[in-house]
Design a protein around this motif. Sequence first.
Motif, PDB file in Angstrom:
ATOM      1  N   MET A 191       0.924  -1.174   0.088  1.00 48.57           N
ATOM      2  CA  MET A 191       0.041  -0.097  -0.074  1.00 48.57           C
ATOM      3  C   MET A 191       0.904   1.114  -0.064  1.00 48.57           C
ATOM      4  N   ILE A 192       1.908   1.389   0.753  1.00 47.07           N
ATOM      5  CA  ILE A 192       2.881   2.387   0.903  1.00 47.07           C
ATOM      6  C   ILE A 192       3.351   2.492  -0.449  1.00 47.07           C
ATOM      7  N   HIS A 193       3.971   1.435  -0.971  1.00 47.93           N
ATOM      8  CA  HIS A 193       4.574   1.602  -2.318  1.00 47.93           C
ATOM      9  C   HIS A 193       3.655   2.222  -3.528  1.00 47.93           C
ATOM     10  N   MET A 194       2.151   1.780  -3.330  1.00 47.43           N
ATOM     11  CA  MET A 194       1.136   2.300  -4.433  1.00 47.43           C
ATOM     12  C   MET A 194       1.024   3.665  -4.030  1.00 47.43           C
ATOM     13  N   GLN A 195       1.143   4.221  -2.866  1.00 48.80           N
ATOM     14  CA  GLN A 195       0.988   5.581  -2.503  1.00 48.80           C
ATOM     15  C   GLN A 195       2.016   6.305  -2.786  1.00 48.80           C
ATOM     16  N   TYR A 196       3.506   6.028  -2.564  1.00 50.28           N
ATOM     17  CA  TYR A 196       4.446   6.824  -2.574  1.00 50.28           C
ATOM     18  C   TYR A 196       5.576   6.318  -3.388  1.00 50.28           C
ATOM     19  N   GLY A 197       5.214   5.324  -4.479  1.00 50.62           N
ATOM     20  CA  GLY A 197       6.170   4.776  -5.214  1.00 50.62           C
ATOM     21  C   GLY A 197       6.771   5.666  -6.154  1.00 50.62           C
ATOM     22  N   GLY A 198       6.185   6.801  -6.459  1.00 46.20           N
ATOM     23  CA  GLY A 198       6.775   7.658  -7.493  1.00 46.20           C
ATOM     24  C   GLY A 198       7.872   8.618  -6.737  1.00 46.20           C
ATOM     25  N   ASP A 199       7.711   8.744  -5.571  1.00 42.87           N
ATOM     26  CA  ASP A 199       8.494   9.600  -4.797  1.00 42.87           C
ATOM     27  C   ASP A 199       9.801   9.147  -4.461  1.00 42.87           C
ATOM     28  N   TYR A 200      10.819   9.893  -4.547  1.00 45.47           N
ATOM     29  CA  TYR A 200      12.199   9.513  -4.207  1.00 45.47           C
ATOM     30  C   TYR A 200      13.148  10.389  -3.299  1.00 45.47           C
ATOM     31  N   MET A 201      13.838   9.643  -2.604  1.00 48.77           N
ATOM     32  CA  MET A 201      14.680  10.523  -1.463  1.00 48.77           C
ATOM     33  C   MET A 201      16.064  10.461  -1.889  1.00 48.77           C
ATOM     34  N   ASP A 202      16.989  11.640  -1.781  1.00 47.40           N
ATOM     35  CA  ASP A 202      18.032  12.005  -1.826  1.00 47.40           C
ATOM     36  C   ASP A 202      18.960  10.996  -1.187  1.00 47.40           C
ATOM     37  N   GLU A 203      20.237  10.401  -1.793  1.00 49.10           N
ATOM     38  CA  GLU A 203      21.027   9.729  -0.921  1.00 49.10           C
ATOM     39  C   GLU A 203      21.703  10.481   0.160  1.00 49.10           C
ATOM     40  N   ASN A 204      21.888  11.663   0.018  1.00 50.38           N
ATOM     41  CA  ASN A 204      22.602  12.613   0.884  1.00 50.38           C
ATOM     42  C   ASN A 204      21.568  13.698   1.602  1.00 50.38           C
ATOM     43  N   PRO A 205      20.714  13.594   2.209  1.00 53.44           N
ATOM     44  CA  PRO A 205      19.685  14.403   2.670  1.00 53.44           C
ATOM     45  C   PRO A 205      20.366  15.763   3.190  1.00 53.44           C
ATOM     46  N   ILE A 206      19.422  16.812   2.891  1.00 49.96           N
ATOM     47  CA  ILE A 206      19.765  18.213   3.390  1.00 49.96           C
ATOM     48  C   ILE A 206      19.179  18.373   4.575  1.00 49.96           C
ATOM     49  N   THR A 207      20.153  18.823   5.681  1.00 49.39           N
ATOM     50  CA  THR A 207      19.838  19.338   6.978  1.00 49.39           C
ATOM     51  C   THR A 207      20.273  20.629   7.193  1.00 49.39           C
ATOM     52  N   GLY A 208      20.007  21.247   8.381  1.00 47.22           N
ATOM     53  CA  GLY A 208      20.240  22.564   8.798  1.00 47.22           C
ATOM     54  C   GLY A 208      18.957  23.204   9.132  1.00 47.22           C
ATOM     55  N   LYS A 209      18.764  24.573   9.090  1.00 46.35           N
ATOM     56  CA  LYS A 209      17.676  25.278   9.046  1.00 46.35           C
ATOM     57  C   LYS A 209      17.758  26.487   7.783  1.00 46.35           C
ATOM     58  N   PRO A 210      16.903  27.118   7.742  1.00 44.45           N
ATOM     59  CA  PRO A 210      16.756  28.185   6.609  1.00 44.45           C
ATOM     60  C   PRO A 210      17.949  29.172   6.518  1.00 44.45           C
ATOM     61  N   GLY A 211      18.673  29.216   5.575  1.00 43.36           N
ATOM     62  CA  GLY A 211      19.851  30.048   5.409  1.00 43.36           C
ATOM     63  C   GLY A 211      21.254  29.411   5.721  1.00 43.36           C
ATOM     64  N   GLU A 212      21.072  28.036   6.355  1.00 42.23           N
ATOM     65  CA  GLU A 212      22.210  27.157   6.660  1.00 42.23           C
ATOM     66  C   GLU A 212      22.005  25.699   6.103  1.00 42.23           C
ATOM     67  N   PHE A 213      21.384  25.413   5.133  1.00 40.52           N
ATOM     68  CA  PHE A 213      21.229  23.993   4.427  1.00 40.52           C
ATOM     69  C   PHE A 213      22.381  23.530   3.915  1.00 40.52           C
ATOM     70  N   HIS A 214      22.630  22.266   4.413  1.00 42.16           N
ATOM     71  CA  HIS A 214      23.839  21.781   3.669  1.00 42.16           C
ATOM     72  C   HIS A 214      23.574  20.215   3.528  1.00 42.16           C
ATOM     73  N   LEU A 215      24.385  19.505   2.777  1.00 42.87           N
ATOM     74  CA  LEU A 215      24.462  17.972   2.841  1.00 42.87           C
ATOM     75  C   LEU A 215      25.003  17.351   3.821  1.00 42.87           C
ATOM     76  N   THR A 216      24.587  16.090   4.403  1.00 44.95           N
ATOM     77  CA  THR A 216      24.800  15.655   5.611  1.00 44.95           C
ATOM     78  C   THR A 216      26.332  14.780   5.379  1.00 44.95           C
ATOM     79  N   SER A 217      26.658  14.503   3.930  1.00 47.46           N
ATOM     80  CA  SER A 217      27.684  13.656   3.591  1.00 47.46           C
ATOM     81  C   SER A 217      28.595  13.979   2.784  1.00 47.46           C
ATOM     82  N   THR A 218      28.520  15.455   2.238  1.00 45.91           N
ATOM     83  CA  THR A 218      29.475  15.774   1.251  1.00 45.91           C
ATOM     84  C   THR A 218      30.468  16.707   1.847  1.00 45.91           C
TER      85      THR A 218
END
Length: 310
Positions: free
Chosen positions: A222-249
């Motif tokens: 059911m989750i696959h049918m609902q969110y199957g078209g969505d993808y997540m980055d391998e390096n998620p973005i963290t931080g707060k507005p104005g200081e966004f950065h990638l976690t592992s780069t």
Amino acid sequence: MATSNEPLDEIQWRHPNYAQSLGGLHSNNILFYFAESPFFDRTSNNAVLFTQATFNENMKFILSTREQFEGRLKQMSGLEFIVAQEPAESGPGMGTGVWVIHKQTRRKREPEDEIIVHAAYYVIGENVYMAPTLADILSFRMVTISSALSKCFAAADNARTWSPALGHIYKTAPSTTNNRAQALESKGATPMPEAQGNKAAPESKKTIQSAVDSRLAEHSFMIHMQYGGDYMDENPITGKPGEFHLTSTGRKDKLQTLTLPNLDTSFKTSTITQPDKKDTKGDKTPKTPTGMPSKQRRKKSKAGATPTSA
């Protein structure tokens, strides 16, 4: 006696009293015995010839033997009943007791007559049957096969189970041991009543686990049918507005090395901060940040001095 709605190939006809009055069934009276059955056609040449020979004294000799009766039928054209096969003798005075009679249409042709067979009947003892056609036999066999296959598919579907780990599998039949072998087992190998009572526990756990796996698989699908078209980055973005950065780069560390160092805004002693000291000096300019080139100081000329002319 068969009813009018009952198919002829599904009935059995017999007349013991008439067969007894004929003195038993034999080659000379088998056609006359068959003429009393519901399979006989009253408009055939057999019925016409039998009626003529019964009321005509000059034709009674035809009814004496089957050879003479069939010989006269072969001289006529139209619908007739004739013995196709006689009982085969397996010994002296012994036979199979099976007579085969054909319903056929004779048409006079040269050099041989044209014969079209419509149906076949066989007489076993005093019982008369109608042979089914090839189409009826094939139809019955196909219905039998389709019915057996429908039951087989239902049984196979009930034996099938599914789990996320193994997929579709079929339940294996429990192994049955011989009663004699069980009786010969030693008493030490005989399980105690407590052990016998606990056999149902693993099976119940397996059933519960299978139900849980099926429920989790259904939820995952059911989750696959609902969110199957969505993808997540391998390096998620963290931080707060104005200081966004990638976690592992390591982008944040690189940005920090490019920024200017903090300025040293501290002052040395002054009259404001240390009013008690007498030998105070003038204010000094703050130090420049490290890494920045310092401005060159201009030399002051003495008062009253004039530049020399060249």
